[in-house]
Write an enzyme that holds these catalytic residues in place. Structure first.
Site, PDB file in Angstrom:
ATOM      1  N   SER A 242      27.151   1.562  65.709  1.00  0.00           N
ATOM      2  CA  SER A 242      28.397   2.272  66.009  1.00  0.00           C
ATOM      3  C   SER A 242      28.592   2.318  67.514  1.00  0.00           C
ATOM      4  O   SER A 242      27.746   1.849  68.280  1.00  0.00           O
ATOM      5  CB  SER A 242      28.334   3.691  65.457  1.00  0.00           C
ATOM      6  N   LYS A 243      29.691   2.901  67.904  1.00  0.00           N
ATOM      7  CA  LYS A 243      30.047   3.029  69.324  1.00  0.00           C
ATOM      8  C   LYS A 243      28.912   3.592  70.181  1.00  0.00           C
ATOM      9  O   LYS A 243      28.810   3.288  71.360  1.00  0.00           O
ATOM     10  CB  LYS A 243      31.252   3.959  69.481  1.00  0.00           C
TER      11      LYS A 243
END
Ligand code: GLU
Length: 473
Positions: A242-243
């Site tokens: 994820s980010k």
């Protein structure tokens, strides 16, 4: 068999690395088998779909060299390939399924369904027992697929082997909404059948959809594709990528200046390996070797540091002239202006040492920025750490004297002049050269010093040293 595979992104956001990896694996599989790679656009979610995202998908795939043989923009005999252009077809399939008893209209409310589920639970029946048998026939509402009571779905996943889902985990899922749009399950399965897809290769996150798609395929009729589920992609901490782990969208990787060939090489390793520990190989080699049965079932780890390392390897392997040509747009965008021909000549002189230490094209502009400005921006932490020490003015003053008298200002003459400064002041290279680096480039981190000074030229170097002497006071 003529292999036909597809990638079917939804244009509702930036393309995530997981989808790019799926696209690459589909593409490699198609190329290995001389098959057909199709780009379909899953835009049934009209509210969230945007043209801008579709454009980014297409540009991104082109950048990565994933050319598609059929699909949006290029067409093909099985088209159209954009779901919003196939709405009539979905409606037709739904009507056919209702007619043949494989699906039914359902106008019950969510609360009603919940109470039916609870009732089944109380009577120790299958959780969907009552849901599957609507008490009254409706002619409107959502359309549900009627999952056969005793259905268990088994299939041979090309990566995971035998997979089985019992009917208790497959509910009577919605295939058509009351607003007249198909759900993903219906649209995707219909397209895969209509486009004569032979292999559906997609992420493991979609594994639980596959039994639904298989049941649907059988009810609709047509040649059922084989399925292959690619392992999930995790960050180095074992959590889904994820980010938090850094960039995750194709656009971000492009903007950072990764080389498509390096990025492709790295992505191909997410769940697959060419042979043993070999990590750097060409796309041609990967295509020649690619086989779904070599794809791993275990989660793959996306390690940005390794990708960066690999990108650096690819950059260093470029012929110098190609490096200059390819880095050029990044230097221009990094500096925010075009360079004139003299400046490009300076850049070219510096190119070999920049190439040596560049991990991303986007770095390069920053590394050489000091060459193309009249006003150096001093990195204040560097200044405080290096320039506010005892003896720095002497270093700068003596260096200026030695450099000022040089006739030739090439690397070796600059080096000789500065080494004689070190001798005269009886100081070591670290202490003596670091202030020069900061004075000339603005920062403690720069391309090698003697090259930097020589390429910058005598006048500008002396100006900067003089400015610093004055600033130190
Ligand atoms: N539009 C779906 C997605 O992007 C396609 C999934 C599939 O390959 O079936 O997740």
């Amino acid at each position: 068999m003529n292999v036909r595979v597809r990638i079917a992104p939804s244009p509702t956001g930036l393309v995530h690395v997981g989808n790019v990896r799926a696209a690459l694996f589909n593409w490699m599989f198609a190329r290995h088998h001389d098959g057909v790679f199709i780009l379909r656009i899953d835009d049934t979610d009209r509210e969230r779909s945007e043209q801008q995202y579709e454009d980014e998908i297409k540009e991104g795939f082109r950048w990565l060299g994933l050319d598609w043989d059929e699909g949006v923009d290029v067409g093909g005999e099985y088209g159209p390939y954009r779901q919003s252009d196939r709405m009539d077809r979905y409606r037709e399939v739904v009507e056919q399924l209702v007619e043949s008893g494989h699906a039914y209209y359902d106008d019950r409310s969510t609360e009603e369904l919940e109470s039916l589920r609870q009732k089944a639970q109380k009577e120790k029946l299958h959780p969907n027992f009552f849901i599957r048998r609507p008490a009254r026939a409706a002619t409107a509402g959502v359309v549900r697929f009627s999952v056969p009571q005793d259905a268990s779905v088994e299939f041979e996943d090309a990566i995971r082997g035998e997979v089985r889902f019992g009917s208790e985990v497959i509910d009577d899922f919605v295939i058509y909404r009351s607003n007249g749009t198909p759900t993903y399950h219906l649209a995707s399965t219909t397209d895969d059948l209509d486009h004569a897809i032979t292999h559906v290769i997609r992420g493991e996150d979609l594994l639980s959809s596959t039994p639904k798609h298989i049941l649907l395929s059988r009810a609709i009729g047509g040649a059922e594709p084989r399925y292959a589920h690619l392992p999930l992609i995790m960050g180095p901490d074992g959590k889904p990528l994820s980010k938090r782990h850094g960039p995750t969208s194709l656009k971000e990787f492009r903007d950072r200046g990764f080389l498509p060939e390096a990025f492709r090489n790295y992505l191909s390793l997410l769940g697959w390996s060419i042979d043993g520990d070999r990590t750097v190989f060409t796309t041609e080699e990967a295509v020649a070797a690619f086989d779904l049965s070599d794809v791993s079932k275990n989660p793959a780890v996306f390690d940005t540091a390794k990708l960066e390392w690999m990108n650096g390897e690819y950059i260093r392997a470029l012929p110098e002239s190609e490096f200059i040509e390819r880095v050029r747009p990044h230097v221009v965008s990094g500096l925010g202006r075009e360079l004139d021909s003299d400046e490009w000549a300076q850049f070219s002189e510096m190119a070999p040492v920049v190439q040596e230490r560049t991990k991303f094209f986007s770095d390069a502009g920053q590394q050489v920025g000091f060459l193309f400005t009249d006003e150096v921006i001093y990195d204040e932490p560097s200044w405080a750490k290096v320039m506010e020490k005892e003896g720095v003015s002497d270093v700068l003053r003596v260096s200026s004297e030695k450099l000022a008298v040089l006739d030739r200002f090439d690397h070796d003459s600059v080096e000789a002049a500065l080494r004689s400064m070190l001798e005269e002041l009886e100081i070591g290279a670290r202490k003596g050269l670091q202030p020069l680096r900061v004075a000339v480039t603005g920062s403690q981190v720069s391309p090698p010093l003697f090259e930097s000074i020589s390429v910058l030229g005598k006048d500008r170097t002396l100006n900067r040293l003089a400015y610093c002497v004055e600033r130190i006071g």
